[in-house]
Design a protein around this motif. Sequence first.
Motif, PDB file in Angstrom:
ATOM      1  N   ALA A 107       0.828  -1.216   0.000  1.00 14.54           N
ATOM      2  CA  ALA A 107       0.000   0.000   0.000  1.00 14.54           C
ATOM      3  C   ALA A 107       0.862   1.266   0.000  1.00 14.54           C
ATOM      4  CB  ALA A 107      -0.935  -0.003   1.210  1.00 14.54           C
ATOM      5  N   VAL A 108       2.019   1.195   0.638  1.00 13.23           N
ATOM      6  CA  VAL A 108       2.928   2.360   0.648  1.00 13.23           C
ATOM      7  C   VAL A 108       3.589   2.518  -0.727  1.00 13.23           C
ATOM      8  CG1 VAL A 108       5.128   3.220   1.594  1.00 13.23           C
ATOM      9  CG2 VAL A 108       3.351   2.347   3.138  1.00 13.23           C
ATOM     10  N   GLU A 109       4.041   1.391  -1.291  1.00 13.36           N
ATOM     11  CA  GLU A 109       4.744   1.449  -2.575  1.00 13.36           C
ATOM     12  C   GLU A 109       3.826   1.850  -3.729  1.00 13.36           C
ATOM     13  OE1 GLU A 109       8.018   0.959  -3.448  1.00 13.36           O
ATOM     14  OE2 GLU A 109       8.430   1.004  -1.309  1.00 13.36           O
ATOM     15  N   ARG A 110       2.571   1.388  -3.659  1.00 12.86           N
ATOM     16  CA  ARG A 110       1.613   1.692  -4.729  1.00 12.86           C
ATOM     17  C   ARG A 110       0.370   2.310  -4.097  1.00 12.86           C
ATOM     18  NH1 ARG A 110       1.155  -1.112  -9.829  1.00 12.86           N
ATOM     19  NH2 ARG A 110      -0.864  -0.088  -9.760  1.00 12.86           N
ATOM     20  N   ARG A 111       0.362   3.657  -4.086  1.00 11.52           N
ATOM     21  CA  ARG A 111      -0.694   4.409  -3.389  1.00 11.52           C
ATOM     22  C   ARG A 111      -2.071   4.189  -4.005  1.00 11.52           C
ATOM     23  NH1 ARG A 111       0.479   6.596   1.631  1.00 11.52           N
ATOM     24  NH2 ARG A 111       2.709   6.250   1.751  1.00 11.52           N
ATOM     25  N   LEU A 169      -3.300   1.194  -5.072  1.00 14.73           N
ATOM     26  CA  LEU A 169      -3.851  -0.157  -4.878  1.00 14.73           C
ATOM     27  C   LEU A 169      -4.942  -0.174  -3.820  1.00 14.73           C
ATOM     28  CD1 LEU A 169      -0.650  -2.417  -4.861  1.00 14.73           C
ATOM     29  CD2 LEU A 169      -2.227  -1.976  -6.758  1.00 14.73           C
ATOM     30  N   ARG A 170      -5.901  -1.093  -3.990  1.00 17.22           N
ATOM     31  CA  ARG A 170      -6.921  -1.326  -2.961  1.00 17.22           C
ATOM     32  C   ARG A 170      -6.556  -2.641  -2.293  1.00 17.22           C
ATOM     33  NH1 ARG A 170     -12.173  -1.161  -6.371  1.00 17.22           N
ATOM     34  NH2 ARG A 170     -10.766  -1.871  -7.985  1.00 17.22           N
ATOM     35  N   VAL A 171      -6.147  -2.552  -1.034  1.00 18.65           N
ATOM     36  CA  VAL A 171      -5.513  -3.691  -0.365  1.00 18.65           C
ATOM     37  C   VAL A 171      -6.411  -4.234   0.741  1.00 18.65           C
ATOM     38  CG1 VAL A 171      -3.408  -4.445   0.849  1.00 18.65           C
ATOM     39  CG2 VAL A 171      -3.269  -2.630  -0.867  1.00 18.65           C
ATOM     40  N   ALA A 172      -6.373  -5.565   0.894  1.00 16.02           N
ATOM     41  CA  ALA A 172      -7.080  -6.207   2.008  1.00 16.02           C
ATOM     42  C   ALA A 172      -6.113  -7.165   2.696  1.00 16.02           C
ATOM     43  CB  ALA A 172      -8.290  -6.965   1.486  1.00 16.02           C
ATOM     44  N   GLY A 173      -6.408  -7.468   3.953  1.00 18.23           N
ATOM     45  CA  GLY A 173      -5.582  -8.417   4.706  1.00 18.23           C
ATOM     46  C   GLY A 173      -6.477  -9.301   5.544  1.00 18.23           C
ATOM     47  N   VAL A 225      -1.590   4.326   5.865  1.00 22.54           N
ATOM     48  CA  VAL A 225      -2.313   3.640   4.788  1.00 22.54           C
ATOM     49  C   VAL A 225      -3.538   2.911   5.345  1.00 22.54           C
ATOM     50  CG1 VAL A 225      -0.379   3.386   3.172  1.00 22.54           C
ATOM     51  CG2 VAL A 225      -0.702   1.676   4.965  1.00 22.54           C
ATOM     52  N   ASP A 226      -3.927   3.245   6.589  1.00 19.81           N
ATOM     53  CA  ASP A 226      -5.033   2.521   7.234  1.00 19.81           C
ATOM     54  C   ASP A 226      -6.356   2.737   6.495  1.00 19.81           C
ATOM     55  OD1 ASP A 226      -4.289   5.078   8.353  1.00 19.81           O
ATOM     56  OD2 ASP A 226      -6.010   4.891   9.686  1.00 19.81           O
ATOM     57  N   ASP A 227      -6.492   3.873   5.813  1.00 13.42           N
ATOM     58  CA  ASP A 227      -7.752   4.113   5.095  1.00 13.42           C
ATOM     59  C   ASP A 227      -7.823   3.316   3.796  1.00 13.42           C
ATOM     60  OD1 ASP A 227      -5.652   5.600   4.063  1.00 13.42           O
ATOM     61  OD2 ASP A 227      -6.934   7.204   3.324  1.00 13.42           O
ATOM     62  N   ARG A 228      -6.717   2.665   3.403  1.00 12.91           N
ATOM     63  CA  ARG A 228      -6.727   1.913   2.142  1.00 12.91           C
ATOM     64  C   ARG A 228      -6.549   0.414   2.334  1.00 12.91           C
ATOM     65  NH1 ARG A 228      -2.946   2.502  -1.164  1.00 12.91           N
ATOM     66  NH2 ARG A 228      -1.570   3.840   0.003  1.00 12.91           N
TER      67      ARG A 228
END
Length: 309
Positions: A150-154, A156-160, A180-183
Motif C-alpha cells: 500500500a505504501v509502494e503503490r498508493r 492499490l486497494r488492499v485487504a488483509g 495507509v489505514d484508510d486503504r
Amino acid sequence: MRSAAERVVREDRVRRAGAAPSIGQRLTEAISALENAGVPEARLNAELLLADLLGTDRGGLLVRRREPLKPALAERYEVMLRRRAGREPLQHILGAQEFYGLSFRVDRRVLIPRPETEGLVDAALALDLPRRARVVDLGTGSGCLAVALAVERRDLRVAGLDCSPEALEVARHNARRHAVDDRIDFREGRIARPPEEWRGAMDLVVSNPPYVSEQDWNGLEPEVRDHDPREALVAGPTGLEVFEELLPAAFGLLRPDGVFIAEIGCGTESAVGSLAATAGFRAIDVRPDLRGIPRVLVAERGADREART
Ligand SMILES: C[S@@+](CC[C@H](N)C(=O)[O-])C[C@H]1O[C@@H](n2cnc3c(N)ncnc32)[C@H](O)[C@@H]1O
C-alpha cells in the motif's frame, strides 16, 4: 560565584559520573555477557540495544565511547540485556523490525517479518498491476506485506486476512503508522473461508503462510520457538497443510487474469508446485531468495481455467 553547597553538589556529580563505567566499558561487558549466554551475534545485539537506549546508531556509540553511562540508562540497559540473554528476540525488546525500508511494530502477537519475505513485495511490484488493482494478503500477521504494498503503490486497494484478532491489532497499528489505514481492509477469518465478496475480485493474492512441520518446530532457535506465535509458523505434521487450503482459496479469489504469489519453505518447491497445478494454476514459477533458496512461488490463475478441487 558558586556557593560552597553548589560546589559540593557539582563535585559530587562529577565524582559519581567519573565512577560510572564508560559507554565503551559497559559495551565490552555486555558483549561478553551475551556471548556467555550463547546469543548469536552478541556484539551486534549489545550495540543495537545500547544505541537504541541512547537514541543513536552504532557509529554514535563509537563517538561517545568515553562518556559515562548514566546510572538510570545503565539500569535500563541491564534489563534489556537480561531479556536478550534469556533469548527473547532483539526485535521484541526494541519493539520494531524493519521490512521493505519501513519500521513495523512487532511483539508476541505476530511473526517477526523476515528479510526473505521482501521478495514477495519485489515480485508483486514487478507485475505492473493496473491502477486501483485489488490485492489481498492471506495470513497478514504484522501487516508487513499489505502495508508495504500500500505504501509502494498508493493506488492499490488492499485487504488483509488473519485468523488471529491479536495479530490484526498489530497490523492495524502498522497501517496507521504508515498512513495507509484508510486503504487497507483488514478482516478476521480463515484462509479456507475468505469473505464471499472477495470471490473472483482480486488481481493479486499474496501470502506467507505457516509452512513449518511439527517436527521442524522443535529444532528451531529459542527466539523463534518460545516467542513467535506457533500458529503463525506451524502448518501441521508435514508443513504443507495450510498450502492445501490456501491454493484453492487463492484460486477462487482471483480474477481470471489474476496472479498468486506465496512464500514457500526450503525444499518444498515441487510439492507446492504440484498442489498449485492441482488447484488449477498455470505458469508456475519459483524464484530464489538472497541465499539462492527457492522461496517465492508466482503462478497465474489463467483466464480459461476452472479450479479442479
Ligand atoms: C507466517 S505468518 C506471516 C505473517 C506476515 N504476512 C509475514 O509475512 O510476516 C502467517 C500468518 O497467518 C495466520 N494464519 C495461520 N493460519 C491461518 C488460517 N488458516 N487462516 C487465516 N490466517 C492464518 C497466522 O495467524 C499468521 O499471522
